[in-house]
Design an enzyme around this catalytic site. Structure first.
Site, PDB file in Angstrom:
ATOM      1  CD  GLU A  91     -10.601  -8.496  -6.226  1.00  0.00           C
ATOM      2  OE1 GLU A  91     -10.790  -8.330  -5.006  1.00  0.00           O
ATOM      3  OE2 GLU A  91     -10.016  -9.481  -6.699  1.00  0.00           O
ATOM      4  CB  CYS A 104     -11.464  -0.086  -0.663  1.00  0.00           C
ATOM      5  SG  CYS A 104      -9.863  -0.872  -0.637  1.00  0.00           S
ATOM      6  CB  CYS A 111       0.761  -6.163  -5.735  1.00  0.00           C
ATOM      7  SG  CYS A 111       1.750  -5.226  -4.538  1.00  0.00           S
ATOM      8  CB  CYS A 115       2.694  -8.706   1.642  1.00  0.00           C
ATOM      9  SG  CYS A 115       3.359  -7.028   1.645  1.00  0.00           S
ATOM     10  CB  CYS A 118      -1.086  -9.701   0.363  1.00  0.00           C
ATOM     11  SG  CYS A 118      -2.076  -8.634  -0.687  1.00  0.00           S
ATOM     12  CB  CYS A 332      -7.997  -6.872  -1.477  1.00  0.00           C
ATOM     13  SG  CYS A 332      -8.143  -5.835  -2.838  1.00  0.00           S
TER      14      CYS A 332
HETATM   15  N1  SAH Z   1       0.111  -2.005  -0.932  1.00  0.00           N
HETATM   16  C1  SAH Z   1      -0.547  -1.203   0.060  1.00  0.00           C
HETATM   17  C2  SAH Z   1      -2.055  -1.168  -0.033  1.00  0.00           C
HETATM   18  C3  SAH Z   1      -2.802  -2.410  -0.339  1.00  0.00           C
HETATM   19  S1  SAH Z   1      -3.121  -3.588   0.906  1.00  0.00           S
HETATM   20  C4  SAH Z   1      -0.096  -1.635   1.429  1.00  0.00           C
HETATM   21  O1  SAH Z   1       0.626  -2.613   1.555  1.00  0.00           O
HETATM   22  O2  SAH Z   1      -0.420  -0.940   2.394  1.00  0.00           O
HETATM   23  C5  SAH Z   1      -4.121  -2.831   2.136  1.00  0.00           C
HETATM   24  C6  SAH Z   1      -3.887  -3.422   3.511  1.00  0.00           C
HETATM   25  O3  SAH Z   1      -4.399  -4.756   3.617  1.00  0.00           O
HETATM   26  C7  SAH Z   1      -2.411  -3.511   3.872  1.00  0.00           C
HETATM   27  O4  SAH Z   1      -2.213  -3.137   5.198  1.00  0.00           O
HETATM   28  C8  SAH Z   1      -2.145  -4.982   3.669  1.00  0.00           C
HETATM   29  O5  SAH Z   1      -0.998  -5.381   4.354  1.00  0.00           O
HETATM   30  C9  SAH Z   1      -3.427  -5.595   4.198  1.00  0.00           C
HETATM   31  N2  SAH Z   1      -3.654  -6.982   3.793  1.00  0.00           N
HETATM   32  C10 SAH Z   1      -3.245  -7.625   2.697  1.00  0.00           C
HETATM   33  N3  SAH Z   1      -3.647  -8.909   2.709  1.00  0.00           N
HETATM   34  C11 SAH Z   1      -4.335  -9.080   3.842  1.00  0.00           C
HETATM   35  C12 SAH Z   1      -5.005 -10.186   4.428  1.00  0.00           C
HETATM   36  N4  SAH Z   1      -5.021 -11.389   3.841  1.00  0.00           N
HETATM   37  N5  SAH Z   1      -5.608  -9.984   5.618  1.00  0.00           N
HETATM   38  C13 SAH Z   1      -5.607  -8.775   6.220  1.00  0.00           C
HETATM   39  N6  SAH Z   1      -4.989  -7.694   5.722  1.00  0.00           N
HETATM   40  C14 SAH Z   1      -4.356  -7.844   4.541  1.00  0.00           C
END
Ligand code: SAH
Length: 344
Positions: A91, A104, A111, A115, A118, A332
């Site tokens: 995406e 973006c 991944c 987390c 996410c 995302c």
């Molecule tokens: N792997 C990298 C980049 C991708 S995620 C990282 O962890 O930074 C980009 C940002 O979106 C990160 O700060 C991630 O923690 C956040 N993110 C992921 N899922 C999310 C969600 N459901 N709501 C808000 N932020 C989210």
């Protein structure tokens, strides 16, 4: 194995063309077609058929194709589901700001960082993106838009520092004056905190904005929502951040996703202020985007404002991320997940 042309820089492409016994100027023509978003060699009208056939036999472009597109009625944010040459999906999101368009991009198919909040990590990691597949996202979205994209953030699906070498090559390609010509200061990378790679990145002394996904001010809480913290605990992460600031002289942005009842109380704002005191940094507060599987909810508006005010009062500059494309669910990883499970 066939060579993927979109991952080559100009010098590498020229060498390949000369090795094929072709004149130099063909390299420039092919390069221009790739950057214009050509999807197949048949699009390359000024290239003789015999050369197109040879290219087809020995190489492939590696261009990224638009599979689905959603445009927000609120703020013109566009969300794309893109298809790679091997049938995988990623995406990209395009955002319109006063100063221009920001894309973006994704850095991996899936991944493996895990987390808890996410959507991108739910099925694990399929594979890394090539430098050209990172670049191809910008090329194909720019073609669809019909206007120049001026800024790039690596905050899509995947962990950029888990695909370190390809991301470095991507930066080189994005920078190239004859290609997209996007300056380093217009590129941001977000990482969940791979401390060793943050140090390696600092040693490159690039003029790129680094964002660190922090999301909790202490190890206990951070390990609960971000498994990567067990490998690189906060102390180690902060040392790597200090090293980055010292080497590059650049400010770090810490991202902090506010999740109701998980990491959003005022005591946590105080701990965060203690942790970041004296650092050249900024805090970006992000109301969590709801992902069905996680069950996490956004903190309420008053809570978010109070958290920000507390940080500011304690001398930490903080902003609340504007939510964009809320009507097209621009969070995302969700489109890809839906596509893979066959739900329309
Ligand atoms: N792997 C990298 C980049 C991708 S995620 C990282 O962890 O930074 C980009 C940002 O979106 C990160 O700060 C991630 O923690 C956040 N993110 C992921 N899922 C999310 C969600 N459901 N709501 C808000 N932020 C989210």
């Amino acid at each position: 194995m066939k060579t993927e042309l979109i991952s080559l820089n100009y010098v590498e492409l020229e060498k390949l063309i000369l090795d094929m016994g072709q004149p130099k100027f063909r390299a420039k023509q092919i390069y221009d077609w790739i950057y214009k978003g050509a999807q197949s060699f048949d699009d390359m009208l000024n290239i003789p058929k015999s050369l197109r056939e040879k290219l087809e036999a020995e190489t492939y472009i590696g261009a990224v194709k638009i599979c689905e597109k959603y445009v927000s009625n609120i703020d013109e944010t566009r969300k794309y589901l893109l298809e790679l040459s091997d049938g995988n999906f990623i995406e990209s999101v395009l955002m319109k700001y006063e100063y221009g368009y920001t894309i973006c991009v994704s850095s991996q198919v899936g991944c493996r960082m895990g987390c808890k909040f996410c959507a991108s990590t739910i099925g694990g990691k399929e594979r890394d993106l090539t430098p050209g597949e990172l670049l191809g996202q910008i090329i194909c979205v720019q073609k669809d838009l019909g206007q120049r994209i001026s800024n790039v953030v690596m905050m899509g699906i995947g962990e950029p520092f888990d695909n370190f070498e390809n991301v470095l090559k991507f930066i080189e390609l994005v920078n190239a004056p004859g290609g997209l010509n996007i300056g380093q200061r217009h590129i941001s990378i977000s990482t969940c905190g791979l401390a060793e790679k943050i140090r390696d990145f600092a040693d490159k002394r690039l003029q790129i904005t680094l964002l660190i996904s922090l999301h909790a001010p202490d190890n206990e809480k951070r390990s609960q929502i971000m498994p990567v913290n067990k490998k690189y605990p906060i102390e180690e992460l902060m040392e790597a951040c200090d090293y980055y600031i010292e080497k590059t002289g650049r400010r770090i942005s810490f991202e902090y996703t506010l999740i109701a009842g998980v990491n959003d109380n005022i005591a946590e704002a105080d701990s965060l202020a203690d942790l970041l005191r004296g650092k050249l940094c900024h805090v970006n507060l992000i109301p969590v985007n709801k992902v069905e599987e996680t069950g996490f909810e956004k903190s309420n508006r008053e809570g978010i404002n109070a958290f920000r005010q507390r940080l500011e009062k304690r001398g930490i500059s903080a902003t609340i991320r504007r939510e964009m494309g809320s009507d097209i669910n621009a969070a995302c990883g969700q489109l890809r997940k839906k596509k893979n499970s066959g739900i329309k």
